[in-house]
Write an enzyme that holds these catalytic residues in place. Structure first.
Site, PDB file in Angstrom:
ATOM      1  N   ASP A 173     -16.289 -12.132  -3.822  1.00 42.13           N
ATOM      2  CA  ASP A 173     -17.570 -11.585  -3.388  1.00 42.13           C
ATOM      3  C   ASP A 173     -17.996 -10.430  -4.293  1.00 42.13           C
ATOM      4  O   ASP A 173     -19.102  -9.918  -4.153  1.00 42.13           O
ATOM      5  CB  ASP A 173     -17.463 -11.090  -1.938  1.00 42.13           C
ATOM      6  N   ALA A 207     -20.136  -8.847   1.664  1.00 41.10           N
ATOM      7  CA  ALA A 207     -19.146  -8.618   2.726  1.00 41.10           C
ATOM      8  C   ALA A 207     -19.608  -7.604   3.765  1.00 41.10           C
ATOM      9  O   ALA A 207     -19.323  -7.740   4.953  1.00 41.10           O
ATOM     10  CB  ALA A 207     -17.817  -8.166   2.109  1.00 41.10           C
ATOM     11  N   ASP A 262       0.861  -1.184   0.000  1.00 42.35           N
ATOM     12  CA  ASP A 262       0.000   0.000   0.000  1.00 42.35           C
ATOM     13  C   ASP A 262       0.895   1.231   0.000  1.00 42.35           C
ATOM     14  O   ASP A 262       1.619   1.467   0.975  1.00 42.35           O
ATOM     15  CB  ASP A 262      -0.910   0.014   1.227  1.00 42.35           C
ATOM     16  N   HIS A 319     -21.766 -10.402  -3.319  1.00 43.67           N
ATOM     17  CA  HIS A 319     -21.445  -9.068  -2.786  1.00 43.67           C
ATOM     18  C   HIS A 319     -22.079  -8.853  -1.406  1.00 43.67           C
ATOM     19  O   HIS A 319     -22.865  -7.921  -1.182  1.00 43.67           O
ATOM     20  CB  HIS A 319     -21.924  -7.987  -3.755  1.00 43.67           C
ATOM     21  N   GLU A 325     -22.343  -7.429 -12.089  1.00 41.94           N
ATOM     22  CA  GLU A 325     -23.103  -8.045 -11.001  1.00 41.94           C
ATOM     23  C   GLU A 325     -24.588  -8.041 -11.350  1.00 41.94           C
ATOM     24  O   GLU A 325     -25.153  -6.985 -11.624  1.00 41.94           O
ATOM     25  CB  GLU A 325     -22.849  -7.286  -9.698  1.00 41.94           C
ATOM     26  N   ALA A 338     -13.254  -6.839  -2.274  1.00 44.31           N
ATOM     27  CA  ALA A 338     -13.181  -5.378  -2.308  1.00 44.31           C
ATOM     28  C   ALA A 338     -13.970  -4.823  -3.490  1.00 44.31           C
ATOM     29  O   ALA A 338     -15.074  -4.309  -3.326  1.00 44.31           O
ATOM     30  CB  ALA A 338     -11.720  -4.932  -2.361  1.00 44.31           C
ATOM     31  N   ARG A 339     -13.409  -4.916  -4.699  1.00 43.95           N
ATOM     32  CA  ARG A 339     -14.084  -4.459  -5.906  1.00 43.95           C
ATOM     33  C   ARG A 339     -13.694  -5.363  -7.067  1.00 43.95           C
ATOM     34  O   ARG A 339     -12.518  -5.715  -7.223  1.00 43.95           O
ATOM     35  CB  ARG A 339     -13.711  -3.006  -6.240  1.00 43.95           C
TER      36      ARG A 339
END
Length: 361
Positions: free
Chosen positions: A291, A317, A201, A315, A296, A261-262
């Protein structure tokens, strides 16, 4: 009397916004109208014409414009605040979005309209972190497969065979790509399991990593060294498609990849080309837990529908009752501070930052 619109949906209910705002002190008399969008039973998506649309929104511009009639402030999760909506809501002064990022709001249009926008970072951090760890365990130990087979009448004793046995987190090296609020919570849980945690990061410093007991690494080093890689980065132009064919080739044989996350963090090319399904079939990739998805829900011809060693959920989470209450509470707190003339804690656009600087000086 302040007119307020609580524009919720089937998760963050308008009633939760209403209750949270009425529980704030010194906000005066409130006239709160309710609007309910179709999410989550209806998928979110882009709303508005090409070139003037917002992403991950639910509901229509027309319904929102009608509900905003006379409203000074709005609390929402996914209502589509496009430039057209701002132009049609001259009384609107502030929008509080109960999400970590207001992707359903055209921030430039809000600035032009003089509307302050606030957001709700960290609202689902605990839920998303717990889910990521759960997905990791499910993929490592093949829990969904064993459950499905047993309930279909098959006793999979062969899953205890050495070649089929799973892996432990204790003693494993786990790489986290992205180290915000969710990533930090995931790291804390993983370390309790006995895992060594690497972090990639660019916005995390050595002092933070040292305090948290994790080690910073460049992305390539993290991928080469980790038997589990979990994605927690925000989706941006910089991160879109950051895990592609080259990155998959860097992973150790049998590694597990987790993305809660995405969907856009995973390069769609590795799916469309068949590279990812083939890596799973060959065992080059030991497991995949998803997820989130580029589209989607995934289409009927999604290449991973029949791939082995895949854990896939729709999706979910952030789907806890605590997240919904927390989201409403954070948004209501921002609206209350605006109404009291106090600095906002989570400004998202220039107007909101100017308001915060102005009342703080």
């Amino acid at each position: 009397m302040t007119r307020v619109l609580a524009a919720g949906d089937g998760f963050v209910l308008p009633a939760l916004f209403d209750e949270a705002l009425r529980g704030e002190p010194d906000v005066g008399d409130l006239d709160i109208a309710h609007l309910t969008a179709g999410w989550p039973t209806e998928p979110f998506g882009p709303v508005g014409p090409e070139g003037a649309r917002v992403e991950e929104a639910s509901g229509t511009e027309d319904d929102l414009v009608a509900a905003l009639d006379g409203a000074r402030v709005c609390l929402t999760q996914m209502a589509p605040f496009t430039s057209r909506v701002f132009d049609a809501a001259p009384d609107l002064q502030m929008v509080a979005v109960s999400r970590g990022g207001p992707v359903n709001v055209d921030l430039a249009a809000a600035d032009r309209a003089g509307v302050a926008v606030a957001q709700a970072p960290g609202r689902n951090a605990a839920a998303a972190a717990e889910y990521a760890v759960g997905m990791t365990l499910a993929a490592l130990r093949r829990i969904p497969l064993a459950d499905r087979e047993l309930r279909d009448g098959t006793w999979r004793g062969d899953l205890y065979a050495y070649d089929e046995a799973g892996l432990e987190l204790d003693g494993a090296t786990v790489g986290l790509v992205g180290y915000g609020a969710i990533g930090r919570l995931v790291a804390r849980v993983l370390r309790a399991f006995g895992a060594t945690v690497l972090v990639a990061d660019p916005y995390t410093d050595e002092a933070t990593a040292s305090t948290d007991g994790v080690r910073l690494a460049e992305l390539d080093e993290l991928l080469r060294s980790s038997s589990v890689v979990s994605l927690h980065a925000r989706l941006s132009d910089e991160t879109r498609g950051m895990i592609g064919a080259r990155e998959l080739d860097l992973l150790p044989e049998g590694a597990v990849l987790v993305n809660s996350a995405r969907g856009g963090l995973l390069d769609s090319g590795v799916m469309d080309s068949g590279r990812l399904p083939e890596a799973l079939r060959s065992g080059r990739l030991g497991g995949l837990a998803l997820d989130v998805y580029d589209v989607e829900p995934p289409p009927d011809d999604w290449p991973l529908h029949h791939a082995p060693n895949v854990v896939a959920t729709p999706h979910l989470a952030g789907a806890t009752k605590q997240t919904a209450h927390r989201a409403a509470s954070i948004a209501a707190g921002e609206v209350a501070r605006f109404l009291r003339g106090e600095p906002l804690w989570h400004p998202a656009n220039e107007v909101a930052r100017a308001h915060t600087e102005g009342v703080a000086s």
